[in-house]
Design a protein around this motif. Structure first.
Motif, PDB file in Angstrom:
ATOM      1  N   GLU A   1      32.419  53.039  42.660  1.00 52.78           N
ATOM      2  CA  GLU A   1      31.399  52.931  41.604  1.00 52.78           C
ATOM      3  C   GLU A   1      31.493  54.108  40.647  1.00 52.78           C
ATOM      4  N   ARG A   2      31.313  53.814  39.344  1.00 52.30           N
ATOM      5  CA  ARG A   2      31.267  54.897  38.361  1.00 52.30           C
ATOM      6  C   ARG A   2      29.845  55.437  38.297  1.00 52.30           C
ATOM      7  N   GLU A   3      29.730  56.752  38.315  1.00 55.69           N
ATOM      8  CA  GLU A   3      28.405  57.381  38.229  1.00 55.69           C
ATOM      9  C   GLU A   3      28.338  58.173  36.918  1.00 55.69           C
TER      10      GLU A   3
ATOM     11  N   ILE B   1      36.057  40.414  17.372  1.00 52.90           N
ATOM     12  CA  ILE B   1      35.265  40.941  18.488  1.00 52.90           C
ATOM     13  C   ILE B   1      36.151  41.056  19.718  1.00 52.90           C
ATOM     14  N   LYS B   2      36.047  42.203  20.384  1.00 54.54           N
ATOM     15  CA  LYS B   2      36.768  42.391  21.644  1.00 54.54           C
ATOM     16  C   LYS B   2      35.753  42.721  22.730  1.00 54.54           C
ATOM     17  N   VAL B   3      35.767  41.959  23.798  1.00 54.14           N
ATOM     18  CA  VAL B   3      34.923  42.278  24.961  1.00 54.14           C
ATOM     19  C   VAL B   3      35.816  42.389  26.189  1.00 54.14           C
ATOM     20  N   SER B   4      35.325  43.076  27.211  1.00 53.85           N
ATOM     21  CA  SER B   4      36.045  43.089  28.489  1.00 53.85           C
ATOM     22  C   SER B   4      35.487  41.952  29.340  1.00 53.85           C
ATOM     23  N   ASP B   5      36.160  41.670  30.441  1.00 57.29           N
ATOM     24  CA  ASP B   5      35.668  40.608  31.336  1.00 57.29           C
ATOM     25  C   ASP B   5      34.262  40.933  31.854  1.00 57.29           C
TER      26      ASP B   5
ATOM     27  N   VAL C   1      39.276  38.793  24.891  1.00 60.86           N
ATOM     28  CA  VAL C   1      38.702  39.225  26.165  1.00 60.86           C
ATOM     29  C   VAL C   1      39.789  40.007  26.890  1.00 60.86           C
ATOM     30  N   THR C   2      39.536  41.293  27.164  1.00 54.78           N
ATOM     31  CA  THR C   2      40.542  42.064  27.910  1.00 54.78           C
ATOM     32  C   THR C   2      40.234  41.982  29.399  1.00 54.78           C
ATOM     33  N   LEU C   3      41.318  41.921  30.174  1.00 51.44           N
ATOM     34  CA  LEU C   3      41.181  41.637  31.600  1.00 51.44           C
ATOM     35  C   LEU C   3      41.903  42.662  32.464  1.00 51.44           C
ATOM     36  N   GLY C   4      41.962  43.925  31.997  1.00 53.72           N
ATOM     37  CA  GLY C   4      42.625  44.965  32.789  1.00 53.72           C
ATOM     38  C   GLY C   4      44.056  44.592  33.086  1.00 53.72           C
ATOM     39  N   GLU C   5      44.439  44.648  34.368  1.00 54.89           N
ATOM     40  CA  GLU C   5      45.844  44.401  34.732  1.00 54.89           C
ATOM     41  C   GLU C   5      46.283  42.947  34.528  1.00 54.89           C
ATOM     42  N   LYS C   6      45.356  42.091  34.132  1.00 50.19           N
ATOM     43  CA  LYS C   6      45.739  40.702  33.860  1.00 50.19           C
ATOM     44  C   LYS C   6      45.980  40.447  32.374  1.00 50.19           C
ATOM     45  N   GLY C   7      45.872  41.481  31.534  1.00 50.51           N
ATOM     46  CA  GLY C   7      46.168  41.297  30.117  1.00 50.51           C
ATOM     47  C   GLY C   7      44.962  40.894  29.301  1.00 50.51           C
ATOM     48  N   CYS C   8      45.141  39.925  28.414  1.00 49.51           N
ATOM     49  CA  CYS C   8      44.029  39.536  27.550  1.00 49.51           C
ATOM     50  C   CYS C   8      44.087  38.050  27.200  1.00 49.51           C
ATOM     51  N   THR C   9      42.965  37.554  26.748  1.00 42.65           N
ATOM     52  CA  THR C   9      42.859  36.174  26.282  1.00 42.65           C
ATOM     53  C   THR C   9      42.388  36.207  24.843  1.00 42.65           C
TER      54      THR C   9
ATOM     55  N   ASP D   1      52.002  52.113  36.945  1.00 43.71           N
ATOM     56  CA  ASP D   1      51.241  52.836  37.962  1.00 43.71           C
ATOM     57  C   ASP D   1      50.019  53.410  37.269  1.00 43.71           C
ATOM     58  N   ALA D   2      48.909  52.698  37.384  1.00 42.62           N
ATOM     59  CA  ALA D   2      47.702  53.132  36.684  1.00 42.62           C
ATOM     60  C   ALA D   2      47.049  54.278  37.455  1.00 42.62           C
ATOM     61  N   VAL D   3      46.757  55.380  36.770  1.00 43.18           N
ATOM     62  CA  VAL D   3      46.057  56.495  37.424  1.00 43.18           C
ATOM     63  C   VAL D   3      44.633  56.667  36.901  1.00 43.18           C
TER      64      VAL D   3
ATOM     65  N   THR E   1      42.088  54.406  34.056  1.00 38.25           N
ATOM     66  CA  THR E   1      42.028  53.347  33.030  1.00 38.25           C
ATOM     67  C   THR E   1      41.136  53.720  31.836  1.00 38.25           C
ATOM     68  N   THR E   2      40.538  54.908  31.849  1.00 40.06           N
ATOM     69  CA  THR E   2      39.670  55.313  30.732  1.00 40.06           C
ATOM     70  C   THR E   2      40.448  55.248  29.416  1.00 40.06           C
ATOM     71  N   GLY E   3      39.867  54.558  28.449  1.00 34.49           N
ATOM     72  CA  GLY E   3      40.486  54.506  27.123  1.00 34.49           C
ATOM     73  C   GLY E   3      41.473  53.375  26.932  1.00 34.49           C
TER      74      GLY E   3
ATOM     75  N   SER F   1      42.583  51.987  23.312  1.00 35.39           N
ATOM     76  CA  SER F   1      43.995  52.010  22.936  1.00 35.39           C
ATOM     77  C   SER F   1      44.426  50.610  22.479  1.00 35.39           C
ATOM     78  N   PHE F   2      43.994  49.604  23.227  1.00 35.33           N
ATOM     79  CA  PHE F   2      44.271  48.200  22.904  1.00 35.33           C
ATOM     80  C   PHE F   2      43.717  47.867  21.508  1.00 35.33           C
ATOM     81  N   VAL F   3      42.457  48.246  21.262  1.00 31.18           N
ATOM     82  CA  VAL F   3      41.812  47.940  19.973  1.00 31.18           C
ATOM     83  C   VAL F   3      42.513  48.680  18.830  1.00 31.18           C
TER      84      VAL F   3
ATOM     85  N   THR G   1      48.224  53.780  28.380  1.00 34.17           N
ATOM     86  CA  THR G   1      47.054  54.668  28.455  1.00 34.17           C
ATOM     87  C   THR G   1      46.546  54.833  29.887  1.00 34.17           C
ATOM     88  N   THR G   2      46.777  53.831  30.734  1.00 35.36           N
ATOM     89  CA  THR G   2      46.311  53.941  32.125  1.00 35.36           C
ATOM     90  C   THR G   2      47.213  54.842  32.978  1.00 35.36           C
ATOM     91  N   THR G   3      48.388  55.195  32.446  1.00 34.49           N
ATOM     92  CA  THR G   3      49.340  55.954  33.270  1.00 34.49           C
ATOM     93  C   THR G   3      49.096  57.456  33.238  1.00 34.49           C
TER      94      THR G   3
HETATM   95  P1  ATP Z   1      37.892  50.787  28.962  1.00 39.49           P
HETATM   96  O1  ATP Z   1      36.429  50.457  28.740  1.00 39.49           O
HETATM   97  O2  ATP Z   1      38.192  51.383  30.300  1.00 39.49           O
HETATM   98  O3  ATP Z   1      38.510  51.555  27.838  1.00 39.49           O
HETATM   99  P2  ATP Z   1      38.261  47.886  28.794  1.00 39.49           P
HETATM  100  O4  ATP Z   1      37.555  47.388  30.012  1.00 39.49           O
HETATM  101  O5  ATP Z   1      37.658  47.702  27.471  1.00 39.49           O
HETATM  102  O6  ATP Z   1      38.703  49.412  28.990  1.00 39.49           O
HETATM  103  P3  ATP Z   1      40.697  46.860  29.902  1.00 39.49           P
HETATM  104  O7  ATP Z   1      40.666  45.405  30.091  1.00 39.49           O
HETATM  105  O8  ATP Z   1      40.543  47.737  31.098  1.00 39.49           O
HETATM  106  O9  ATP Z   1      39.693  47.222  28.724  1.00 39.49           O
HETATM  107  O10 ATP Z   1      42.088  47.295  29.253  1.00 39.49           O
HETATM  108  C1  ATP Z   1      42.521  46.941  27.965  1.00 39.49           C
HETATM  109  C2  ATP Z   1      43.953  46.473  28.021  1.00 39.49           C
HETATM  110  O11 ATP Z   1      44.780  47.516  28.577  1.00 39.49           O
HETATM  111  C3  ATP Z   1      44.149  45.264  28.910  1.00 39.49           C
HETATM  112  O12 ATP Z   1      43.944  44.074  28.176  1.00 39.49           O
HETATM  113  C4  ATP Z   1      45.596  45.448  29.349  1.00 39.49           C
HETATM  114  O13 ATP Z   1      46.484  44.969  28.384  1.00 39.49           O
HETATM  115  C5  ATP Z   1      45.754  46.962  29.448  1.00 39.49           C
HETATM  116  N1  ATP Z   1      45.511  47.428  30.827  1.00 39.49           N
HETATM  117  C6  ATP Z   1      44.354  47.892  31.341  1.00 39.49           C
HETATM  118  N2  ATP Z   1      44.482  48.188  32.661  1.00 39.49           N
HETATM  119  C7  ATP Z   1      45.763  47.913  32.979  1.00 39.49           C
HETATM  120  C8  ATP Z   1      46.545  48.022  34.189  1.00 39.49           C
HETATM  121  N3  ATP Z   1      46.009  48.462  35.334  1.00 39.49           N
HETATM  122  N4  ATP Z   1      47.846  47.646  34.141  1.00 39.49           N
HETATM  123  C9  ATP Z   1      48.400  47.193  32.994  1.00 39.49           C
HETATM  124  N5  ATP Z   1      47.733  47.072  31.830  1.00 39.49           N
HETATM  125  C10 ATP Z   1      46.432  47.426  31.804  1.00 39.49           C
END
Ligand code: ATP
Length: 331
Positions: free
Chosen positions: A100-102, A192-196, A226-234, A250-252, A254-256, A260-262, A296-298
């Motif tokens: 959990e993030r605090e 508009i960009k949202v995360s999952d 819609v960004t989906l972390g390690e699953k990419g985006c839709t 190798d993600a260390v 994920t902040t930013g 970076s994507f935007v 950015t996650t590396t």
């Molecule tokens: P944050 O709020 O942490 O800045 P977010 O939740 O808005 O991020 P994420 O979905 O985490 O956005 O990440 C944005 C994009 O970065 C993803 O769509 C994906 O392309 C890439 N990404 C994020 N995490 C990973 C990962 N573990 N491995 C590969 N690519 C990643």
């Protein structure tokens, strides 16, 4: 090259010197400059685009340090104000061992919250080709009015409006208020960009499918992501939708990644909006944005981890090391 103006907060995250501890257990903290809109401006500039940041900092060492970071990264600082009475915002943040993030925010009020409409550099805002913002600047007055005015002025001058709500639930009085206020400016945005996580929060729907995402569509929208972390985006436009996988890294930290994507996305479309109508070209842009997010996650921290154009391009060429996920589980 068209100017991207990013509006909102810039602050310092204090992160524990050791990982997996609570804030109270941490033996010490490191300064990690951030704030999503500032990260986006730096992301654009690192990639070779033109960016400006509009916001307010404390007239203190931290505020001037942050302005210096923007300048060092080539971001136009003519939209920055300094508040004599309030401090630069601080946030203590940790990823506890339970995952959990605090957060602990020092905003009582902080300088960013005190930006007034009459302080805005309207000339700078009018020169934007893209105007980008989040939702933290909507939480309190007078910053909320400054946000509304800046958005209006940019739109009138013909800018494309880009919105990444960047939900920070603890900063709002209640989840309902967060949802209402975030949605109150929804139909102004072109992109508009949202995360999952935000998709689930805003729609109050746990089913992550195309239908849920499309419930966020509005008639004037040009692109919903819609960004989906390690699953990419839709992606969704009026005429087509689909998904783009990201790269295995190798993600260390994920902040930013989202910023970076935007930044990568906006830098690619600011001078060529036809990308929004051409699916093949949009997919290419999203592969680039995914690569920037993945890079950015590396590295630790947000700003130090934002790639340059050549880093992103060599990462994309380096196909042997970077295996894409073969299968993307569709939204
Ligand atoms: P944050 O709020 O942490 O800045 P977010 O939740 O808005 O991020 P994420 O979905 O985490 O956005 O990440 C944005 C994009 O970065 C993803 O769509 C994906 O392309 C890439 N990404 C994020 N995490 C990973 C990962 N573990 N491995 C590969 N690519 C990643």
């Amino acid at each position: 090259k068209g100017l991207i103006v990013s509006f909102g907060e810039m602050l310092i995250d204090f992160v524990p010197t050791v990982s997996g501890v609570s804030l109270s257990e941490s033996p010490g903290f490191l300064k990690a400059p951030g704030g999503a809109p500032a990260n986006v401006a730096i992301a654009v500039s690192r990639l070779g685009g033109r960016a400006a940041f509009v916001g307010k900092l404390g007239d203190d060492d931290f505020g001037h340090m942050l302005a210096g970071i923007l300048r060092k990264n080539g971001v136009n600082d003519q939209g920055i104000n300094f508040d004599k009475g309030a401090r630069t915002a601080l946030a203590f943040v940790t990823l506890r061992s339970d995952g959990e993030r605090e957060f602990m925010f020092y905003r009582n009020p902080s300088a960013d919250m005190l930006l007034r409409p009459d302080e805005l550099n309207l000339e700078l805002i009018r020169s934007a080709k893209v105007f980008h913002y989040g939702s933290i600047s909507l939480i309190t007055e007078p910053c909320r009015s400054a946000h509304m005015k800046a958005m209006e002025v940019a739109k009138e001058a013909g800018a494309l409006l880009s919105y990444d709500p960047n939900l920070r639930e603890p900063l709002w009085p209640s989840p309902e208020e967060a949802r209402t206020q975030i949605m109150s400016i929804w139909d102004k945005a072109d992109i508009i960009k949202v995360s999952d996580v935000e998709l689930e929060f805003l729609t109050e729907n746990k089913t992550m499918d195309d239908k849920t995402a499309m419930s966020l569509w509005h008639p004037n929208l040009k692109l919903l992501l819609v960004t989906l972390g390690e699953k990419g985006c839709t992606y969704f436009t009026k005429n087509f939708h689909g998904s783009v996988e990201t790269y295995l890294v190798d993600a260390v930290d994920t902040t930013g990644a989202g910023d970076s994507f935007v930044g990568a996305l906006l830098k690619q479309i600011v001078d060529d909006q036809s990308v929004l109508k051409d699916e093949a070209r949009l997919r290419k842009v999203l592969r680039f944005a995914n690569a920037c997010g993945a890079i950015t996650t590396t590295k630790k921290g947000a700003i130090p981890a934002l790639p340059t154009d050549s880093e992103a391009l060599s990462f994309l060429k380096d196909k042997k090391k970077r295996q894409t996920y073969l299968k993307f589980s569709k939204l």
